[in-house]
Scaffold this active site. Sequence first.
Site, PDB file in Angstrom:
ATOM      1  N   ARG A 145     -58.650  94.505 102.294  1.00 17.16           N
ATOM      2  CA  ARG A 145     -59.767  93.724 102.829  1.00 17.16           C
ATOM      3  C   ARG A 145     -60.308  92.806 101.737  1.00 17.16           C
ATOM      4  NH1 ARG A 145     -64.343  97.034 104.758  1.00 17.16           N
ATOM      5  NH2 ARG A 145     -65.726  95.827 103.450  1.00 17.16           N
ATOM      6  N   LYS A 168     -62.852 114.659  98.427  1.00 17.96           N
ATOM      7  CA  LYS A 168     -64.200 114.066  98.325  1.00 17.96           C
ATOM      8  C   LYS A 168     -64.680 113.576  99.689  1.00 17.96           C
ATOM      9  CE  LYS A 168     -66.204 113.906  94.891  1.00 17.96           C
ATOM     10  NZ  LYS A 168     -66.975 114.954  94.170  1.00 17.96           N
ATOM     11  N   PRO A 193     -70.098 107.403  92.969  1.00 15.37           N
ATOM     12  CA  PRO A 193     -69.689 106.615  91.803  1.00 15.37           C
ATOM     13  C   PRO A 193     -68.235 106.175  91.880  1.00 15.37           C
ATOM     14  CG  PRO A 193     -70.520 108.814  91.191  1.00 15.37           C
ATOM     15  CD  PRO A 193     -70.215 108.827  92.647  1.00 15.37           C
ATOM     16  N   SER A 208     -61.240 109.657  84.014  1.00 15.75           N
ATOM     17  CA  SER A 208     -61.451 108.240  83.698  1.00 15.75           C
ATOM     18  C   SER A 208     -61.542 108.016  82.183  1.00 15.75           C
ATOM     19  CB  SER A 208     -62.707 107.702  84.405  1.00 15.75           C
ATOM     20  OG  SER A 208     -63.787 108.574  84.240  1.00 15.75           O
TER      21      SER A 208
END
Length: 350
Positions: A145, A168, A193, A208
């Site tokens: 998108r 999640k 987040p 991360s």
Amino acid sequence: MENKPTTTNGQRVLVTGGSGFVAAHCIIQLLDAGYDVRTTVRSLKRKDNVLAMLKAGGAKNTDTVTFVEADLMRDTGWAEAVSGCDFVLHVASPFPPGTPKHEDDLIVPAREGALRVLRAARDAGVKRVVLTSSFAAIGYGVKTRNQPFSEENWTDAKSDVSAYVKSKTLAERAAWNFIAHEGGALELSVVNPVGVFGPVLGPDLSTSIHLVKMLMDGAMPGTPKLSFGIVDVRDVADLHLRAMTHPEARSQRFLAIADNFMQVQEIAQVLRKRLGDSARRVPTKVLPNWLVRISSLFNPMLRSVTPELGKTKNATNEKAKRVLGWNPRSSEDALTATAESLMRLGLLKH
């Protein structure tokens, strides 16, 4: 559970999973704001680790923090953990660097853990729970998108997405469903987040942070064509505190992202620009997608991200800014703080 002196605020907050990166920063900011903090750990042996992380982050009054042993997969300890608490920040959630043998190894603890915490909070008369969800519950399993993702969007958990993304999404869906049908007077806010960066407080590194470490160590021959959002852990913690107390945060979800998504190549460029000679090992060339796909056959960490190769996404923080007055640091500052903290703690190759 120990009896400790209460702080000036008079309100008590439970933070689940106190040994985690986001949770530790939440505790630091809660202490700073004068809250009485209790936190859960899977084993009380982790207590000293947590206290060391809090001190590394400059926390005040760490002697007022109390600890309860509680596991997301068991009922024991949760009634004690939430007892007398005004608010709960449910931050704890499994996030392994690789792919689990079976997706239920991630999905069940995430979903059942969230419900266990919500049930205990409701029964104890807690006012509001802030659940740490993820952009993983917003921006996956959908066709490409052009417009940025917002809080209105949901990941399609039935599509071909990783176990973490599915866990999640299903955990957050289950939480909203619980509040709608069994929540009673309990309120829920959710923070979603993107990739969380910023000052590391100890040697246990989140997924991360591993990316910045690998770039700084020169552990990657080049950068894959992957892009993701970046946010500083201190701003994620700040957003949790705002969502906890702001009247308009009730029944709302908030995307935590600093600014636009970045390619790994752009992240590498920021590190080289900001850190000079310290970032000399950071790779400069971009890896072709086919090479990353072949490498992923031998690297579980890469395998979980290969479906995202070459995709461009974006997300907006407009709602968190407008409703809660949130004002995050830039992506560049978050990345720089990550690398500087890894250097400070001696966690990079010399």
